[in-house]
Design a protein around this motif. Structure first.
Motif, PDB file in Angstrom:
ATOM      1  N   PRO A 240      14.439  68.097  66.003  1.00  0.00           N
ATOM      2  CA  PRO A 240      13.615  69.206  65.485  1.00  0.00           C
ATOM      3  C   PRO A 240      12.246  68.741  64.994  1.00  0.00           C
ATOM      4  CG  PRO A 240      15.870  69.410  64.708  1.00  0.00           C
ATOM      5  CD  PRO A 240      15.769  68.063  65.353  1.00  0.00           C
ATOM      6  N   GLU A 241      12.199  67.602  64.331  1.00  0.00           N
ATOM      7  CA  GLU A 241      10.921  67.062  63.866  1.00  0.00           C
ATOM      8  C   GLU A 241      10.053  66.637  65.048  1.00  0.00           C
ATOM      9  OE1 GLU A 241       9.229  63.202  61.366  1.00  0.00           O
ATOM     10  OE2 GLU A 241      11.343  63.771  61.198  1.00  0.00           O
ATOM     11  N   ALA A 242      10.675  66.009  66.041  1.00  0.00           N
ATOM     12  CA  ALA A 242       9.923  65.530  67.195  1.00  0.00           C
ATOM     13  C   ALA A 242       9.295  66.669  67.987  1.00  0.00           C
ATOM     14  CB  ALA A 242      10.836  64.706  68.104  1.00  0.00           C
TER      15      ALA A 242
ATOM     16  N   GLU B  15      19.463  64.274  65.404  1.00  0.00           N
ATOM     17  CA  GLU B  15      19.001  64.569  64.052  1.00  0.00           C
ATOM     18  C   GLU B  15      17.466  64.616  63.971  1.00  0.00           C
ATOM     19  OE1 GLU B  15      20.690  65.265  61.258  1.00  0.00           O
ATOM     20  OE2 GLU B  15      22.681  65.122  62.166  1.00  0.00           O
ATOM     21  N   LEU B  16      16.801  63.819  64.787  1.00  0.00           N
ATOM     22  CA  LEU B  16      15.338  63.726  64.732  1.00  0.00           C
ATOM     23  C   LEU B  16      14.638  64.710  65.664  1.00  0.00           C
ATOM     24  CD1 LEU B  16      14.967  59.847  64.604  1.00  0.00           C
ATOM     25  CD2 LEU B  16      14.443  61.452  62.751  1.00  0.00           C
TER      26      LEU B  16
ATOM     27  N   ARG C 180       7.386  64.216  73.389  1.00  0.00           N
ATOM     28  CA  ARG C 180       6.455  65.097  72.664  1.00  0.00           C
ATOM     29  C   ARG C 180       5.064  65.065  73.299  1.00  0.00           C
ATOM     30  NH1 ARG C 180       5.887  67.815  67.954  1.00  0.00           N
ATOM     31  NH2 ARG C 180       3.757  68.007  67.158  1.00  0.00           N
TER      32      ARG C 180
ATOM     33  N   GLN D  87       8.495  69.729  66.674  1.00  0.00           N
ATOM     34  CA  GLN D  87       7.885  70.707  65.767  1.00  0.00           C
ATOM     35  C   GLN D  87       6.535  71.180  66.302  1.00  0.00           C
ATOM     36  OE1 GLN D  87       7.465  69.286  61.776  1.00  0.00           O
ATOM     37  NE2 GLN D  87       7.049  71.286  60.923  1.00  0.00           N
TER      38      GLN D  87
ATOM     39  N   HIS E 169      14.969  56.188  58.830  1.00  0.00           N
ATOM     40  CA  HIS E 169      14.659  57.616  58.956  1.00  0.00           C
ATOM     41  C   HIS E 169      15.354  58.477  57.905  1.00  0.00           C
ATOM     42  CE1 HIS E 169      12.348  57.301  62.670  1.00  0.00           C
ATOM     43  NE2 HIS E 169      13.265  56.476  63.145  1.00  0.00           N
TER      44      HIS E 169
END
Length: 229
Positions: free
Chosen positions: A37-39, A34-35, A202, A41, A87
């Protein structure tokens, strides 16, 4: 003195290929999924989701799973509930855990395209993860499994030999790369394990110079001082 040509553009960032090894039985894999895509970006990458059998990894390395050690089991469920809360990710423990993940892993691979039979797409993985980790239901309830299968409409036979062998190949591939748990991310031969490795992943993809120094490999040179019998 040179002048900059306004028509020239900076070279595009190198596209990194990331393999994400996952098992739907793991709440940490769900949260990382779930996290992710944000990680990632703003980073140029391609990503393959590869279902593996976590239990086979545990057996290979001679380990018990977190849910097989009573106090650790309680802590794991408590911590993932907190992480989901922190989160803002919906998470309800399934009615029974651990459960047999084979039907879900095979379903995911049965939904993968013929051109890339190792890796189902994000929609398929998301649908299966949410089947497990949202609603607090019995994961392997036959009616729920049938509804999930109908919704995903896999083009290949879920319990066919091709799918079963692909799951074994994915798992063997992961073990050969040094994967010992899920979620695990492999890029450029480097392994990043666990939900809490996302910031590290990242940083690597952004070109952090730390990864070019000696620290990455330093741990492997530490002498083993004691081994329990």
């Amino acid at each position: 003195m040179t002048s900059m040509n306004p028509n020239l553009q900076a070279p595009a960032a190198e596209l990194k290929d990331i393999s994400c090894y996952l098992d739907f039985i793991s709440p940490y894999a769900y949260l990382a999924f779930e996290l992710l895509p944000e990680a990632l970006q703003g980073i140029s990458y391609s990503l393959s989701y590869k279902p593996v059998l976590f239990g086979a990894m545990l057996k290979h390395h001679g380990q018990l799973g977190p849910a097989e050690i009573a106090p650790k089991r309680d802590w794991t469920y408590r911590q993932v509930a907190w992480l989901a809360h922190r989160h803002g990710i919906p998470l309800q423990m399934p009615a029974s855990h651990p459960f047999n993940p084979l039907p879900l892993l095979r379903l995911a691979l049965a939904c993968s395209p013929a051109a890339e039979p190792t890796a189902p797409n994000r929609y398929v993985c998301e649908t299966i993860f949410r089947h497990v980790w949202r609603g607090g239901n019995e994961v392997t309830d036959p009616a729920r499994l049938q509804a999930l299968t109908s919704a995903l409409a896999p083009p290949r036979e879920v319990n066919g030999d091709e799918v079963k062998m692909q799951l074994k190949r994915n798992t063997d591939e992961a073990i050969a790369l040094g994967v010992f748990g899920v979620p695990a991310f492999v890029v450029d031969g480097k392994l990043f394990w666990g939900l809490d490795s996302l910031p590290m992943l990242r940083a690597y993809l952004q070109g952090d110079a730390w990864f070019d120094g000696p620290a990455w490999d330093a741990g492997a040179s530490v002498r083993e001082g004691l081994r329990r019998q």
